[in-house]
Design a protein around this motif. Structure first.
Motif, PDB file in Angstrom:
ATOM      1  N   GLN A 200     -36.534 -59.872 -55.242  1.00 60.03           N
ATOM      2  CA  GLN A 200     -35.434 -60.033 -56.337  1.00 60.03           C
ATOM      3  C   GLN A 200     -35.377 -58.930 -57.238  1.00 60.03           C
ATOM      4  OE1 GLN A 200     -35.802 -63.423 -58.706  1.00 60.03           O
ATOM      5  NE2 GLN A 200     -33.438 -63.550 -58.908  1.00 60.03           N
ATOM      6  N   TRP A 201     -34.361 -58.309 -57.783  1.00 66.96           N
ATOM      7  CA  TRP A 201     -34.424 -57.167 -58.881  1.00 66.96           C
ATOM      8  C   TRP A 201     -35.076 -57.477 -59.894  1.00 66.96           C
ATOM      9  CZ3 TRP A 201     -32.260 -57.773 -63.497  1.00 66.96           C
ATOM     10  CH2 TRP A 201     -31.335 -58.820 -63.763  1.00 66.96           C
ATOM     11  N   ILE A 202     -35.216 -58.731 -60.556  1.00 67.66           N
ATOM     12  CA  ILE A 202     -35.919 -58.857 -61.755  1.00 67.66           C
ATOM     13  C   ILE A 202     -37.618 -58.701 -61.569  1.00 67.66           C
ATOM     14  CG2 ILE A 202     -36.479 -61.261 -61.205  1.00 67.66           C
ATOM     15  CD1 ILE A 202     -34.763 -60.238 -64.462  1.00 67.66           C
ATOM     16  N   HIS A 203     -37.985 -58.517 -60.431  1.00 65.83           N
ATOM     17  CA  HIS A 203     -39.262 -58.128 -60.173  1.00 65.83           C
ATOM     18  C   HIS A 203     -39.494 -56.495 -59.860  1.00 65.83           C
ATOM     19  CE1 HIS A 203     -39.738 -62.456 -60.241  1.00 65.83           C
ATOM     20  NE2 HIS A 203     -39.324 -62.628 -59.236  1.00 65.83           N
ATOM     21  N   VAL A 204     -38.711 -55.899 -58.927  1.00 65.30           N
ATOM     22  CA  VAL A 204     -38.909 -54.937 -58.250  1.00 65.30           C
ATOM     23  C   VAL A 204     -37.944 -53.743 -58.587  1.00 65.30           C
ATOM     24  CG1 VAL A 204     -39.976 -56.031 -56.423  1.00 65.30           C
ATOM     25  CG2 VAL A 204     -37.620 -55.351 -56.246  1.00 65.30           C
ATOM     26  N   ASP A 205     -36.987 -53.786 -59.578  1.00 69.33           N
ATOM     27  CA  ASP A 205     -36.108 -53.030 -59.769  1.00 69.33           C
ATOM     28  C   ASP A 205     -35.928 -52.515 -61.216  1.00 69.33           C
ATOM     29  OD1 ASP A 205     -33.770 -51.201 -60.325  1.00 69.33           O
ATOM     30  OD2 ASP A 205     -32.589 -52.023 -58.698  1.00 69.33           O
ATOM     31  N   PRO A 206     -36.877 -51.596 -61.657  1.00 70.63           N
ATOM     32  CA  PRO A 206     -37.148 -51.497 -63.157  1.00 70.63           C
ATOM     33  C   PRO A 206     -36.022 -51.084 -63.807  1.00 70.63           C
ATOM     34  CG  PRO A 206     -38.904 -50.614 -61.988  1.00 70.63           C
ATOM     35  CD  PRO A 206     -37.801 -50.954 -60.812  1.00 70.63           C
ATOM     36  N   ASP A 207     -34.924 -50.234 -63.239  1.00 68.67           N
ATOM     37  CA  ASP A 207     -33.623 -49.730 -63.761  1.00 68.67           C
ATOM     38  C   ASP A 207     -32.799 -50.781 -63.926  1.00 68.67           C
ATOM     39  OD1 ASP A 207     -34.592 -47.061 -63.809  1.00 68.67           O
ATOM     40  OD2 ASP A 207     -33.671 -46.600 -61.766  1.00 68.67           O
ATOM     41  N   LYS A 208     -32.546 -51.746 -62.751  1.00 68.66           N
ATOM     42  CA  LYS A 208     -31.748 -52.810 -63.128  1.00 68.66           C
ATOM     43  C   LYS A 208     -32.208 -53.910 -64.232  1.00 68.66           C
ATOM     44  CE  LYS A 208     -28.597 -55.930 -60.381  1.00 68.66           C
ATOM     45  NZ  LYS A 208     -28.268 -56.454 -59.083  1.00 68.66           N
TER      46      LYS A 208
END
Length: 153
Positions: free
Chosen positions: A45-53
């Motif tokens: 999930q992006w909240i964990h692995v996508d620093p930009d988002k």
């Protein structure tokens, strides 16, 4: 390094119900640890692995998975307690787990625990420990878990 409370016997452990076990050492949760946990579990999930988002998300940065925080108990608990005079100890599970507060990347965590219950089981005892994981500078715990272990003679 934190010095664990050493229980020399199961009887000593039984008499420790209600005892507070001090604090573990601090551990930093960096993005590499979060990414490795995502790989191990498939939770990308992006909240964990996508620093930009995540920078534009509700926490302003990535946060650790709740289950990552829970999975740190095997790092923390041996720093808090050890049971001697047993053949083996096993993780038997958890009764209740809550994640009251997020763990932003770069957070430093530590745990404390108390002996909640010790009951007899075939060949040994079952320990329920109330483990609380806190974030440095945080106002609420990041994980509260009733961790269940068994120790066999």
């Amino acid at each position: 390094m934190a010095e664990p409370r050493v229980f020399a016997t199961l009887d000593e452990l039984k008499s420790a119900v209600g005892e507070q076990l001090g604090h573990s050492d601090w551990l930093e949760v960096d993005q590499k640890r979060i990414d490795l946990f995502a790989e191990a579990t498939g939770d990308h999930q992006w909240i964990h692995v996508d620093p930009d988002k995540a920078a534009a998300g509700p926490f302003g940065t990535t946060i650790a998975h709740g289950y990552l925080t829970l999975s740190l108990l095997p790092v923390f608990v041996p720093q808090l307690m050890r049971v001697d005079g047993v053949r083996m100890g096993i993780n038997y599970g958890t009764n209740k787990v809550r994640f009251p507060s997020p763990v932003p990347v770069g957070s430093r965590l530590r745990a404390t625990a108390s002996v909640a219950e010790v009951t007899e089981v075939a060949g040994g005892v079952q320990l329920t420990a109330l483990v609380t994981v806190e974030r440095e500078g945080g106002d609420k715990p990041v994980c509260v878990a009733e961790s269940v272990s068994r120790f066999y003679l």
